[in-house]
Design a protein around this motif. Structure first.
Motif, PDB file in Angstrom:
ATOM      1  N   GLU A  10      -2.829   3.306   2.034  1.00  0.00           N
ATOM      2  CA  GLU A  10      -3.801   2.220   2.411  1.00  0.00           C
ATOM      3  C   GLU A  10      -4.094   1.889   3.702  1.00  0.00           C
ATOM      4  O   GLU A  10      -5.095   1.456   4.070  1.00  0.00           O
ATOM      5  N   TYR A  11      -3.226   2.245   4.596  1.00  0.00           N
ATOM      6  CA  TYR A  11      -3.411   1.913   6.035  1.00  0.00           C
ATOM      7  C   TYR A  11      -3.666   3.238   6.858  1.00  0.00           C
ATOM      8  O   TYR A  11      -3.576   3.258   8.058  1.00  0.00           O
ATOM      9  N   GLY A  12      -3.997   4.322   6.277  1.00  0.00           N
ATOM     10  CA  GLY A  12      -4.526   5.573   6.772  1.00  0.00           C
ATOM     11  C   GLY A  12      -3.357   6.726   6.594  1.00  0.00           C
ATOM     12  O   GLY A  12      -3.703   7.804   6.832  1.00  0.00           O
ATOM     13  N   GLY A  13      -2.227   6.500   6.384  1.00  0.00           N
ATOM     14  CA  GLY A  13      -1.034   7.218   6.150  1.00  0.00           C
ATOM     15  C   GLY A  13      -0.526   8.180   7.319  1.00  0.00           C
ATOM     16  O   GLY A  13       0.124   8.964   7.362  1.00  0.00           O
ATOM     17  N   ILE A  25       2.977  -2.576   7.093  1.00  0.00           N
ATOM     18  CA  ILE A  25       2.175  -1.531   6.737  1.00  0.00           C
ATOM     19  C   ILE A  25       2.749  -0.094   6.666  1.00  0.00           C
ATOM     20  O   ILE A  25       2.095   0.780   6.568  1.00  0.00           O
ATOM     21  N   PHE A  26       4.006  -0.098   7.004  1.00  0.00           N
ATOM     22  CA  PHE A  26       4.837   1.185   7.229  1.00  0.00           C
ATOM     23  C   PHE A  26       5.497   1.513   5.771  1.00  0.00           C
ATOM     24  O   PHE A  26       5.846   0.835   4.843  1.00  0.00           O
TER      25      PHE A  26
END
Length: 171
Positions: A10-13, A25-26
């Motif tokens: 969800e944060y870009g991967g 976010i990790f």
């Protein structure tokens, strides 16, 4: 210290530098036991040890420090500390021993080696495995020639007698 980790989908991967402010976010941060690889843990501990600095007029036994001086390099230069070595995770070493060391004709677990020892060591063992495999064909051919040279043969005697006849013809 710079550590790069994968972010959640969800944060870009993608890969991003690890920041304490954005730790949520990790990917895999929920499991503290596996979030950092063994190599990353060792690098963090080594970074912490090398960043230890002396305070105002601090001394340890016979060693005096200036304010802000690094403690570990000073002890290494005086010979008090001979080296800093990481401790091993014996559970992971047992897995590596069972999947890598004790199996001779299977492929090396390069990913597991990379997770435990780091990419430089993994590349070394990948190259060593490739090089060993590449040398098997020349080794087999050399073994065949060596065995053939050990077997007495009539053809060698025949070549020798032709050589003697040629020498008699010339003289």
């Amino acid at each position: 210290m710079r550590l790069v980790k994968r972010t959640k989908a969800e944060y870009g991967g993608g890969l991003r530098e690890l920041s304490h402010n954005e730790i949520a976010i990790f990917q895999g941060v929920e499991d503290g036991g596996t979030f950092f690889t063994t190599l990353e843990r060792q690098s963090i501990v080594l970074h912490i040890l090398h960043s230890l600095r002396a305070t105002h007029e601090e001394s340890i036994e016979a060693t005096s420090f200036r304010e802000g001086q690094a403690i570990i390099p000073k002890f290494e230069s005086e010979g008090t500390i001979h080296g800093i070595l990481p401790l091993h995770d014996y559970k992971k070493l047992e897995v590596l021993r069972a999947t890598w060391v004790q199996t001779f004709f299977k492929y090396q677990p390069i990913e597991a080696i990379e997770q435990y020892f780091g990419s430089k060591i993994a590349i070394y063992f990948a190259w060593l495995g490739h090089y060993t495999t590449a040398l098997t064909i020349p080794a087999v051919i050399g073994l065949i020639f060596w065995v053939r040279s050990m077997i007495p043969s009539t053809s060698i005697i025949w070549v020798h007698s032709i050589h003697l006849e040629y020498l008699e013809f010339i003289s």
